[in-house]
Design a protein around this motif. Structure first.
Motif, PDB file in Angstrom:
ATOM      1  N   MET A  54       0.828  -1.214   0.000  1.00  0.00           N
ATOM      2  CA  MET A  54       0.000   0.000   0.000  1.00  0.00           C
ATOM      3  C   MET A  54       0.858   1.258   0.000  1.00  0.00           C
ATOM      4  SD  MET A  54      -2.726  -1.231   2.875  1.00  0.00           S
ATOM      5  CE  MET A  54      -1.441  -1.792   3.998  1.00  0.00           C
ATOM      6  N   SER A  55       2.114   1.119  -0.392  1.00  0.00           N
ATOM      7  CA  SER A  55       3.061   2.226  -0.416  1.00  0.00           C
ATOM      8  C   SER A  55       3.369   2.694   0.998  1.00  0.00           C
ATOM      9  CB  SER A  55       2.520   3.352  -1.299  1.00  0.00           C
ATOM     10  OG  SER A  55       3.532   4.293  -1.565  1.00  0.00           O
ATOM     11  N   SER A  56       3.408   3.982   1.234  1.00  0.00           N
ATOM     12  CA  SER A  56       3.851   4.538   2.518  1.00  0.00           C
ATOM     13  C   SER A  56       3.024   4.081   3.709  1.00  0.00           C
ATOM     14  CB  SER A  56       3.818   6.060   2.463  1.00  0.00           C
ATOM     15  OG  SER A  56       4.653   6.531   1.447  1.00  0.00           O
ATOM     16  N   VAL A  57       1.744   3.884   3.538  1.00  0.00           N
ATOM     17  CA  VAL A  57       0.869   3.530   4.655  1.00  0.00           C
ATOM     18  C   VAL A  57       1.097   2.106   5.161  1.00  0.00           C
ATOM     19  CG1 VAL A  57      -1.107   2.669   3.335  1.00  0.00           C
ATOM     20  CG2 VAL A  57      -1.478   3.857   5.491  1.00  0.00           C
ATOM     21  N   THR A  58       1.783   1.285   4.399  1.00  0.00           N
ATOM     22  CA  THR A  58       2.028  -0.102   4.802  1.00  0.00           C
ATOM     23  C   THR A  58       2.673  -0.176   6.183  1.00  0.00           C
ATOM     24  OG1 THR A  58       2.285  -0.737   2.485  1.00  0.00           O
ATOM     25  CG2 THR A  58       3.129  -2.281   4.123  1.00  0.00           C
ATOM     26  N   ILE A  59       3.624   0.706   6.449  1.00  0.00           N
ATOM     27  CA  ILE A  59       4.322   0.663   7.740  1.00  0.00           C
ATOM     28  C   ILE A  59       3.359   0.864   8.905  1.00  0.00           C
ATOM     29  CG2 ILE A  59       4.990   3.101   7.702  1.00  0.00           C
ATOM     30  CD1 ILE A  59       7.027   0.185   9.196  1.00  0.00           C
ATOM     31  N   LEU A  60       2.340   1.694   8.730  1.00  0.00           N
ATOM     32  CA  LEU A  60       1.370   1.913   9.806  1.00  0.00           C
ATOM     33  C   LEU A  60       0.593   0.639  10.118  1.00  0.00           C
ATOM     34  CD1 LEU A  60       0.038   5.446   8.820  1.00  0.00           C
ATOM     35  CD2 LEU A  60       1.780   4.857  10.523  1.00  0.00           C
ATOM     36  N   PHE A  61       0.261  -0.118   9.102  1.00  0.00           N
ATOM     37  CA  PHE A  61      -0.438  -1.386   9.298  1.00  0.00           C
ATOM     38  C   PHE A  61       0.467  -2.398   9.991  1.00  0.00           C
ATOM     39  CE2 PHE A  61      -3.417   0.578   6.605  1.00  0.00           C
ATOM     40  CZ  PHE A  61      -4.603  -0.147   6.634  1.00  0.00           C
ATOM     41  N   VAL A  62       1.741  -2.415   9.618  1.00  0.00           N
ATOM     42  CA  VAL A  62       2.695  -3.331  10.250  1.00  0.00           C
ATOM     43  C   VAL A  62       2.868  -2.958  11.721  1.00  0.00           C
ATOM     44  CG1 VAL A  62       5.089  -4.136  10.274  1.00  0.00           C
ATOM     45  CG2 VAL A  62       3.907  -3.849   8.095  1.00  0.00           C
ATOM     46  N   LEU A  63       3.053  -1.677  12.009  1.00  0.00           N
ATOM     47  CA  LEU A  63       3.218  -1.240  13.397  1.00  0.00           C
ATOM     48  C   LEU A  63       1.969  -1.532  14.232  1.00  0.00           C
ATOM     49  CD1 LEU A  63       5.099   2.132  12.860  1.00  0.00           C
ATOM     50  CD2 LEU A  63       6.041  -0.004  13.751  1.00  0.00           C
ATOM     51  N   LYS A  64       0.799  -1.368  13.641  1.00  0.00           N
ATOM     52  CA  LYS A  64      -0.444  -1.674  14.357  1.00  0.00           C
ATOM     53  C   LYS A  64      -0.505  -3.153  14.731  1.00  0.00           C
ATOM     54  CE  LYS A  64      -5.420  -1.927  13.773  1.00  0.00           C
ATOM     55  NZ  LYS A  64      -6.502  -1.923  12.810  1.00  0.00           N
ATOM     56  N   GLU A  65      -0.154  -4.001  13.777  1.00  0.00           N
ATOM     57  CA  GLU A  65      -0.183  -5.451  14.032  1.00  0.00           C
ATOM     58  C   GLU A  65       0.869  -5.837  15.072  1.00  0.00           C
ATOM     59  OE1 GLU A  65      -1.479  -9.391  13.732  1.00  0.00           O
ATOM     60  OE2 GLU A  65      -2.402  -7.470  13.252  1.00  0.00           O
ATOM     61  N   MET A  66       2.043  -5.232  14.988  1.00  0.00           N
ATOM     62  CA  MET A  66       3.086  -5.508  15.976  1.00  0.00           C
ATOM     63  C   MET A  66       2.620  -5.108  17.371  1.00  0.00           C
ATOM     64  SD  MET A  66       6.506  -4.278  13.975  1.00  0.00           S
ATOM     65  CE  MET A  66       7.613  -4.701  15.306  1.00  0.00           C
ATOM     66  N   ARG A  67       2.045  -3.934  17.485  1.00  0.00           N
ATOM     67  CA  ARG A  67       1.589  -3.465  18.799  1.00  0.00           C
ATOM     68  C   ARG A  67       0.496  -4.380  19.355  1.00  0.00           C
ATOM     69  NH1 ARG A  67      -0.250   2.512  20.806  1.00  0.00           N
ATOM     70  NH2 ARG A  67      -0.749   1.828  22.894  1.00  0.00           N
ATOM     71  N   ARG A  68      -0.421  -4.782  18.494  1.00  0.00           N
ATOM     72  CA  ARG A  68      -1.504  -5.657  18.935  1.00  0.00           C
ATOM     73  C   ARG A  68      -0.940  -6.966  19.497  1.00  0.00           C
ATOM     74  NH1 ARG A  68      -4.486  -9.735  17.358  1.00  0.00           N
ATOM     75  NH2 ARG A  68      -3.511 -10.047  15.348  1.00  0.00           N
ATOM     76  N   LYS A  69      -0.019  -7.580  18.769  1.00  0.00           N
ATOM     77  CA  LYS A  69       0.560  -8.854  19.202  1.00  0.00           C
ATOM     78  C   LYS A  69       1.417  -8.689  20.456  1.00  0.00           C
ATOM     79  CE  LYS A  69      -0.677 -11.941  16.114  1.00  0.00           C
ATOM     80  NZ  LYS A  69      -1.349 -13.164  16.417  1.00  0.00           N
TER      81      LYS A  69
END
Length: 90
Positions: free
Chosen positions: A29-44
């Motif tokens: 998703m271009s630049s926004v991909t990192i936000l999704f990755v960080l969200k998933e990391m924080r959740r886990k």
């Protein structure tokens, strides 16, 4: 490119699992991909009640664009956001 970076940096599959999961589910998703990755990391990490953790974020863009950021996860100490975390990415 992804596999080459993982190999060169000596990262395990577990260490790149968040990125692979987000890319598998949503695609690039271009630049926004990192936000999704960080969200998933924080959740886990919150689920596991993890202590302090460190990581790096790599991004590659068109041409020869490359970005790198080092970060540290610190569990929240009872601080609550004014916007529920689930809604912050909507």
């Amino acid at each position: 490119m992804w596999t080459r970076c993982r190999t060169r940096l000596g990262l395990s599959e577990e260490q790149v699992a968040f990125s692979r999961g987000v890319l598998r589910q949503y695609g690039n998703m271009s630049s926004v991909t990192i936000l999704f990755v960080l969200k998933e990391m924080r959740r886990k990490l919150d689920e596991r009640k993890a202590c302090e953790e460190e990581g790096i974020a790599l991004a590659f863009g068109p041409g020869l664009t490359a970005e790198l950021a080092r970060f540290r996860y610190l569990p929240s100490a009872g601080v609550t956001a004014s916007v529920p975390l689930e809604d912050a990415y909507a």
